[in-house]
Design a protein around this motif. Structure first.
Motif, PDB file in Angstrom:
ATOM      1  N   LYS A 463       0.714  -1.297   0.037  1.00  0.00           N
ATOM      2  CA  LYS A 463       0.177  -0.033  -0.035  1.00  0.00           C
ATOM      3  C   LYS A 463       0.900   1.049   0.028  1.00  0.00           C
ATOM      4  CE  LYS A 463      -3.704   2.304   2.497  1.00  0.00           C
ATOM      5  NZ  LYS A 463      -4.630   2.385   3.520  1.00  0.00           N
ATOM      6  N   PHE A 464       1.892   1.138   0.988  1.00  0.00           N
ATOM      7  CA  PHE A 464       2.834   2.252   0.820  1.00  0.00           C
ATOM      8  C   PHE A 464       3.534   2.573  -0.306  1.00  0.00           C
ATOM      9  CE2 PHE A 464       6.504   4.654   2.242  1.00  0.00           C
ATOM     10  CZ  PHE A 464       6.084   5.708   2.698  1.00  0.00           C
ATOM     11  N   LYS A 465       4.073   1.467  -0.901  1.00  0.00           N
ATOM     12  CA  LYS A 465       4.804   1.412  -2.271  1.00  0.00           C
ATOM     13  C   LYS A 465       3.765   1.892  -3.196  1.00  0.00           C
ATOM     14  CE  LYS A 465       6.641  -1.750  -5.531  1.00  0.00           C
ATOM     15  NZ  LYS A 465       5.654  -2.060  -6.736  1.00  0.00           N
ATOM     16  N   GLY A 466       2.560   1.890  -3.180  1.00  0.00           N
ATOM     17  CA  GLY A 466       1.584   2.250  -4.259  1.00  0.00           C
ATOM     18  C   GLY A 466       1.508   3.635  -4.114  1.00  0.00           C
ATOM     19  N   ILE A 467       1.504   4.483  -2.773  1.00  0.00           N
ATOM     20  CA  ILE A 467       1.373   5.615  -2.759  1.00  0.00           C
ATOM     21  C   ILE A 467       2.769   6.407  -3.123  1.00  0.00           C
ATOM     22  CG2 ILE A 467       1.621   7.475  -0.912  1.00  0.00           C
ATOM     23  CD1 ILE A 467      -0.157   5.586   0.984  1.00  0.00           C
ATOM     24  N   ILE A 468       3.730   5.865  -2.829  1.00  0.00           N
ATOM     25  CA  ILE A 468       4.944   6.571  -3.281  1.00  0.00           C
ATOM     26  C   ILE A 468       5.029   6.561  -4.779  1.00  0.00           C
ATOM     27  CG2 ILE A 468       7.579   6.411  -3.425  1.00  0.00           C
ATOM     28  CD1 ILE A 468       7.415   4.630  -0.779  1.00  0.00           C
ATOM     29  N   GLU A 469       4.789   5.519  -5.597  1.00  0.00           N
ATOM     30  CA  GLU A 469       4.843   5.251  -7.028  1.00  0.00           C
ATOM     31  C   GLU A 469       3.708   6.387  -7.577  1.00  0.00           C
ATOM     32  OE1 GLU A 469       4.533   1.282  -8.132  1.00  0.00           O
ATOM     33  OE2 GLU A 469       6.587   1.035  -7.774  1.00  0.00           O
ATOM     34  N   LYS A 470       2.511   6.289  -6.812  1.00  0.00           N
ATOM     35  CA  LYS A 470       1.657   7.479  -7.417  1.00  0.00           C
ATOM     36  C   LYS A 470       2.418   8.778  -7.351  1.00  0.00           C
ATOM     37  CE  LYS A 470      -2.840   9.402  -6.997  1.00  0.00           C
ATOM     38  NZ  LYS A 470      -4.247   8.989  -5.864  1.00  0.00           N
ATOM     39  N   MET A 471       2.842   9.164  -6.328  1.00  0.00           N
ATOM     40  CA  MET A 471       3.604  10.400  -6.127  1.00  0.00           C
ATOM     41  C   MET A 471       4.525  10.848  -7.126  1.00  0.00           C
ATOM     42  SD  MET A 471       1.669  11.852  -3.575  1.00  0.00           S
ATOM     43  CE  MET A 471       0.291  10.670  -4.116  1.00  0.00           C
ATOM     44  N   VAL A 472       5.356   9.708  -7.316  1.00  0.00           N
ATOM     45  CA  VAL A 472       6.450   9.841  -8.406  1.00  0.00           C
ATOM     46  C   VAL A 472       5.841  10.171  -9.916  1.00  0.00           C
ATOM     47  CG1 VAL A 472       8.446   8.550  -9.404  1.00  0.00           C
ATOM     48  CG2 VAL A 472       8.048   8.473  -7.031  1.00  0.00           C
ATOM     49  N   ARG A 473       4.691   9.394 -10.184  1.00  0.00           N
ATOM     50  CA  ARG A 473       4.228   9.599 -11.560  1.00  0.00           C
ATOM     51  C   ARG A 473       3.598  10.715 -11.584  1.00  0.00           C
ATOM     52  NH1 ARG A 473       1.919   4.419 -10.114  1.00  0.00           N
ATOM     53  NH2 ARG A 473      -0.063   5.442 -10.204  1.00  0.00           N
ATOM     54  N   LYS A 474       2.819  11.303 -10.457  1.00  0.00           N
ATOM     55  CA  LYS A 474       1.698  12.336 -10.873  1.00  0.00           C
ATOM     56  C   LYS A 474       2.219  13.696 -10.290  1.00  0.00           C
ATOM     57  CE  LYS A 474      -2.252   9.379 -11.480  1.00  0.00           C
ATOM     58  NZ  LYS A 474      -3.756   9.311 -11.033  1.00  0.00           N
ATOM     59  N   ALA A 475       3.075  13.695  -9.175  1.00  0.00           N
ATOM     60  CA  ALA A 475       3.396  14.815  -8.342  1.00  0.00           C
ATOM     61  C   ALA A 475       4.471  15.636  -9.182  1.00  0.00           C
ATOM     62  CB  ALA A 475       4.065  14.581  -7.140  1.00  0.00           C
ATOM     63  N   ASP A 476       4.007  17.140  -8.965  1.00  0.00           N
ATOM     64  CA  ASP A 476       5.012  18.262  -9.703  1.00  0.00           C
ATOM     65  C   ASP A 476       5.298  19.088  -8.768  1.00  0.00           C
ATOM     66  OD1 ASP A 476       5.836  19.609 -11.645  1.00  0.00           O
ATOM     67  OD2 ASP A 476       3.850  20.024 -12.804  1.00  0.00           O
ATOM     68  N   ASP A 477       5.886  20.077  -9.024  1.00  0.00           N
ATOM     69  CA  ASP A 477       6.672  21.223  -8.238  1.00  0.00           C
ATOM     70  C   ASP A 477       7.490  20.523  -7.351  1.00  0.00           C
ATOM     71  OD1 ASP A 477       5.328  23.159  -9.992  1.00  0.00           O
ATOM     72  OD2 ASP A 477       3.635  23.051  -8.529  1.00  0.00           O
ATOM     73  N   VAL A 478       8.246  19.744  -7.541  1.00  0.00           N
ATOM     74  CA  VAL A 478       9.313  19.013  -6.518  1.00  0.00           C
ATOM     75  C   VAL A 478      10.593  19.335  -6.823  1.00  0.00           C
ATOM     76  CG1 VAL A 478       7.383  17.356  -5.494  1.00  0.00           C
ATOM     77  CG2 VAL A 478       9.055  16.644  -7.306  1.00  0.00           C
ATOM     78  N   ASP A 479      10.836  19.997  -7.718  1.00  0.00           N
ATOM     79  CA  ASP A 479      12.334  20.661  -8.244  1.00  0.00           C
ATOM     80  C   ASP A 479      13.135  21.295  -7.264  1.00  0.00           C
ATOM     81  OD1 ASP A 479      12.008  18.986 -10.486  1.00  0.00           O
ATOM     82  OD2 ASP A 479      11.175  20.554 -11.604  1.00  0.00           O
ATOM     83  N   PHE A 480      14.363  21.541  -7.299  1.00  0.00           N
ATOM     84  CA  PHE A 480      15.196  21.734  -6.351  1.00  0.00           C
ATOM     85  C   PHE A 480      16.226  22.776  -7.020  1.00  0.00           C
ATOM     86  CE2 PHE A 480      12.958  19.334  -3.398  1.00  0.00           C
ATOM     87  CZ  PHE A 480      12.967  20.042  -2.154  1.00  0.00           C
ATOM     88  N   LEU A 481      16.430  24.065  -6.535  1.00  0.00           N
ATOM     89  CA  LEU A 481      17.470  24.791  -7.090  1.00  0.00           C
ATOM     90  C   LEU A 481      18.857  24.273  -7.115  1.00  0.00           C
ATOM     91  CD1 LEU A 481      18.445  27.516  -8.336  1.00  0.00           C
ATOM     92  CD2 LEU A 481      18.643  28.377  -6.230  1.00  0.00           C
ATOM     93  N   ASP A 482      19.352  23.545  -6.043  1.00  0.00           N
ATOM     94  CA  ASP A 482      20.625  23.056  -5.732  1.00  0.00           C
ATOM     95  C   ASP A 482      20.929  21.824  -6.893  1.00  0.00           C
ATOM     96  OD1 ASP A 482      18.834  21.429  -4.239  1.00  0.00           O
ATOM     97  OD2 ASP A 482      20.736  20.372  -3.509  1.00  0.00           O
ATOM     98  N   LYS A 483      19.811  21.063  -7.230  1.00  0.00           N
ATOM     99  CA  LYS A 483      20.061  19.937  -7.903  1.00  0.00           C
ATOM    100  C   LYS A 483      20.073  20.492  -9.608  1.00  0.00           C
ATOM    101  CE  LYS A 483      19.397  16.540  -5.592  1.00  0.00           C
ATOM    102  NZ  LYS A 483      20.556  15.330  -5.268  1.00  0.00           N
ATOM    103  N   LEU A 484      19.292  21.915  -9.877  1.00  0.00           N
ATOM    104  CA  LEU A 484      19.525  22.289 -11.047  1.00  0.00           C
ATOM    105  C   LEU A 484      20.706  22.916 -11.331  1.00  0.00           C
ATOM    106  CD1 LEU A 484      17.774  23.686 -13.486  1.00  0.00           C
ATOM    107  CD2 LEU A 484      17.651  25.499 -12.033  1.00  0.00           C
ATOM    108  N   LEU A 485      21.342  23.605 -10.350  1.00  0.00           N
ATOM    109  CA  LEU A 485      22.558  24.151 -10.100  1.00  0.00           C
ATOM    110  C   LEU A 485      24.014  23.187 -10.488  1.00  0.00           C
ATOM    111  CD1 LEU A 485      22.646  26.851  -7.669  1.00  0.00           C
ATOM    112  CD2 LEU A 485      22.283  27.180 -10.123  1.00  0.00           C
ATOM    113  N   ARG A 486      23.518  21.799  -9.669  1.00  0.00           N
ATOM    114  CA  ARG A 486      24.493  20.825  -9.911  1.00  0.00           C
ATOM    115  C   ARG A 486      24.479  20.221 -11.306  1.00  0.00           C
ATOM    116  NH1 ARG A 486      24.152  15.369  -9.985  1.00  0.00           N
ATOM    117  NH2 ARG A 486      25.875  13.865  -9.030  1.00  0.00           N
TER     118      ARG A 486
END
Length: 793
Positions: A463-486
């Protein structure tokens, strides 16, 4: 070992045991949470709240605006512009800066003071990212960094860093990654600067601010050296087993005693490398010590010892060993991940707010587990033991092993709800980061491999695996500046390396082609006539010349303007003939009286003064003859070319006359600039402008190229003046110290060494500015400029 050393060893071991006990208690608490799976119901509720801001159902408006889709986050400038256009930039920067405050500065996001500081940082950063500066200078380029340094008054420090990074990169041995070493150093310097910016605020006087930034940059470099020259070196196969033992003992003795031991006799094949590293690390260590008080120095040494010893414990682990306990796998990770963060603060002797120590200690393993997850396949390939690689290798035979992915979520739960007291902002930011890490993993390795990994590591609770996978597929606005700069920095460094390789390859290939066409055939009309001029000319042409002028003309003519090599070959020869003639004149006893040129005796030393004078005149006429032989362009264009060449030659003579007249006399900087451009810059200008004349380029581009040539020529001459003071005869191929011997005015004599370096980098920046106004197909001219200011001959 004397009694004092034994006592110091006991103290160091006792310090490590205390840290180890604390780590063991932390691990035990995490282990119990993993077994109880406490994280699942709580994080499930957290995700239910979190997803409201991150899973958006498509609207009619979004359907019609699909053409303006989200750009690749690795496209730095476009991505920032897109975020700003869509009104997402504030939230993006707020979560990014909040995360950095929490991870790097050890701050609690529930503090009103921290929230205010985050807001100020976001506002300043947004202004920097979105303001129209009127130029296209890349912030992470040498020109961009130098311009920043000028604003902060730390130009000399940045020049020092440029030189150090160049030296370190050139000394990274095969078997190690010089690009990665440079990136790590830059990242650590930036991290220490971040700490300093946070501590000093905005109330400081300019002089004190400059002093603190200078110190932070040097401390960042000093601390950063430990990564390529200790961690990466010991992780690599560069040193033999015996050499690694010697080297580890040396590092350990330094951290225990607080003093770098003498190197002594080194047993192994890497003596020269170790001597260089020993010298650099000793200087770095002494600088750090000199900036610390007794209390912060003691704390720094203790934390550094804990970090190094835990690294050593992990380093010797063998992935084929099936018997490591969970404690043996995780306790060193807790120690090294927390102490590495603490060291950055103790290096700066920065004050710590209440709770800093605990937050940093508990947080470290979260970051390490996230990094190890991202790098698991590289680590597995290298045979490195991490929780993920060890689990992949042995989980079927070792059911007692903790699943590191479950521990990761347990750590996340513990941080949000026990360390940061269920703070809403902390929960938002950390869940953003977790989903972002999984999204990046899937993008990097592909959906198939991602699903295989999740099937293994996330199958404990479907069940928790399904929640995580749904978030990974559908969630937006989780990018970070340090990753962009890297990503942006890695792209820049990768592109720079490829461009530099192409630049050097082009120089080598074209130089060989030019060397082949330069010799002047000897024509004996009368067999009784002895004619030494051609031999003398070929002697001068055969020297180890860089051929930069004809190479530049070749690149501009062929790559930029699409001219055929057969049509511009006479031009290439004429440029080198003219340049060689100017060198012969310059070396004469009546002028600079040089004895060595291009690694060989000068022409008047090999023949005599009269032959040298005649040969130089002969080469100038051969240059004109070559230009006049260009017959695949209309006569007006060729005539314009010859007129330009004649004018440039006349100006070069004026520059040399000014030089001769100035011997023993003080010159102003303006006079020196004029003289040097006429002597040196004109040659660069001609190599750019003469192909442009043949290609009938527009006047705007010609003006920009002339400006580039002016500043490049002066930067070249300043570098020559610096090398005349600091260079090595074996590398230069000409005598050192001739300017001082002849009492010539130089940039060094007028401005001093430090002032001359600043002037060179100022002209470098102005030349880069000029290039921004020219739409070139290649980056050759940028790398030519880099070569000029970084050369050692």
């Amino acid at each position: 070992m004397n009694w004092m050393n034994e006592e110091l060893v006991k103290n160091a071991d006792a310090c490590y045991r205390l840290a180890e006990e604390k780590a063991a208690d932390y691990f035990q608490s995490l282990y119990e949470l993993v077994i109880q799976k406490t994280y699942i119901p709580t994080l499930t509720k957290d995700f239910q709240s979190w997803k409201q801001n991150h899973i958006h159902h498509p609207s009619l408006l979004s359907f019609f605006s699909r053409g303006k889709g989200k750009p690749d986050s690795r496209e730095y400038h476009h991505y920032i512009q897109w975020l700003d256009y869509r009104g997402k930039l504030d939230n993006y920067l707020e979560r990014s800066i909040s995360y950095i405050f929490m991870r790097d500065l050890g701050k609690g996001l529930d503090s009103s003071d921290t929230k205010n500081r985050v807001r100020r940082t976001v506002d300043n950063l947004k202004n920097h990212l979105t303001i129209d500066r009127g130029d296209k200078t890349e912030s992470f380029s040498m020109a961009g960094l130098y311009r920043w340094a000028q604003k902060e008054g730390v130009e000399s420090t940045i020049i020092w860093v440029f030189d150090k990074l160049k030296t370190v990169s050139s000394n990274i041995p095969k078997g190690m990654d010089a690009e990665q070493a440079r990136r790590k150093l830059i990242k650590i310097i930036a991290g220490v600067l971040l700490h300093e910016f946070e501590e000093m605020g905005s109330e400081l006087a300019a002089e004190e601010r400059t002093h603190k930034l200078d110190k932070a940059i040097r401390l960042g470099f000093a601390y950063g050296l430990t990564y390529p020259f200790i961690d990466d070196l010991l992780d690599s196969d560069v040193l033999s087993a015996n050499e690694k033992k010697q080297y580890s003992d040396l590092i350990r003795a330094t951290l225990i005693t607080g003093t770098v031991p003498k190197l002594g006799k080194w047993t192994g094949s890497n003596t020269n490398l170790i001597r260089y590293i020993h010298k650099e690390l000793r200087e770095a260590f002494e600088y750090i010590k000199g900036c610390q008080g007794a209390g912060s120095r003691r704390k720094f040494l203790e934390q550094a010892y804990v970090f190094f010893h835990s690294q050593e414990i992990d380093r010797v682990k063998d992935i084929s060993n099936e018997n490591y306990t969970n404690e043996e796998l995780y306790i060193p990770i807790i120690l090294k991940s927390s102490s590495s963060r603490l060291i950055a603060r103790s290096v700066l002797s920065a004050p710590e707010d209440e709770g800093f120590d605990n937050r940093t200690f508990f947080y470290g393993i979260y970051n390490q587990l996230a990094d190890d997850f991202a790098d698991m396949f590289d680590d597995l390939k290298d045979g490195a033991v991490t929780p993920y690689t060890y689990y992949l290798k042995h989980h079927l035979r070792r059911p007692d092993l903790i699943n590191p992915f479950e521990l990761y979520w347990t750590v996340l739960y513990n941080l949000i709800h026990n360390v940061y007291h269920s703070d809403t902002t902390t929960s938002e930011v950390m869940l953003d980061r977790a989903i972002n890490g999984l999204k990046r993993f899937r993008e990097r390795f592909g959906t198939k491999q991602y699903n295989e990994v999740m099937e293994l590591f996330a199958s404990g609770n479907l069940k928790f695996k399904g929640i995580i996978e749904k978030m990974v597929r559908k969630a937006d606005d989780v990018d970070f500046l340090d990753k962009l700069l890297r990503d942006h920095m890695m792209t820049i460094l990768k592109n720079e390396r490829k461009e530099q390789e192409d630049f050097l390859d082009t120089i080598e290939i074209v130089r060989n082609q030019i060397n082949h066409i330069l010799p002047i055939p000897k024509i004996d009309h009368n067999p009784l006539l002895v004619e030494p001029i051609t031999d003398a000319a070929n002697y001068s042409l055969k020297g180890d010349g860089k051929r930069l002028r004809p190479i530049v003309a070749w690149v501009m003519g062929i790559h930029e303007y699409g001219l055929k090599i057969s049509t511009i070959e006479p031009l290439l020869k004429s440029l080198e003939y003219m340049h060689t003639a100017s060198l012969i004149f310059d070396d004469l006893p009546s002028q600079d009286n040089a004895s060595i040129r291009r690694g060989r005796p000068t022409l008047h030393k090999t023949y005599n003064i009269a032959i040298a004078e005649l040969t130089a005149l002969f080469l100038t006429q051969k240059a004109t003859e070559e230009q006049a032989s260009i017959d695949q362009f209309d006569s007006k264009t060729v005539l314009k070319l010859i007129q330009y060449s004649a004018q440039m030659t006349a100006d070069m003579c004026r520059g040399q006359a000014m030089d001769l007249d100035s011997k023993g006399k003080p010159l102003t900087l303006e006079q020196l600039n004029l003289m040097c451009f006429n002597k040196t810059g004109i040659g660069f200008e001609a190599s750019l402008i003469m192909p442009a004349i043949l290609a009938q380029t527009n006047e705007l581009e010609i003006r920009a190229l002339k400006k580039y040539a002016y500043h490049t020529g002066i930067a070249f001459q300043i570098k020559d003046d610096l090398l005349d003071v600091e260079g090595e005869l074996s590398k230069l191929g000409k005598s050192i110290g001739k300017d001082a011997e002849n009492k010539n005015s130089t940039f060094v004599s007028i401005l001093g060494l430090e002032g001359a370096r600043k002037a060179m980098w100022e002209h470098y920046c102005l030349a880069i500015d000029a290039l921004q106004k020219v739409q070139l197909k290649t980056t050759f001219l940028k790398h030519l400029l880099n070569y000029i200011v970084n050369r050692d001959h």
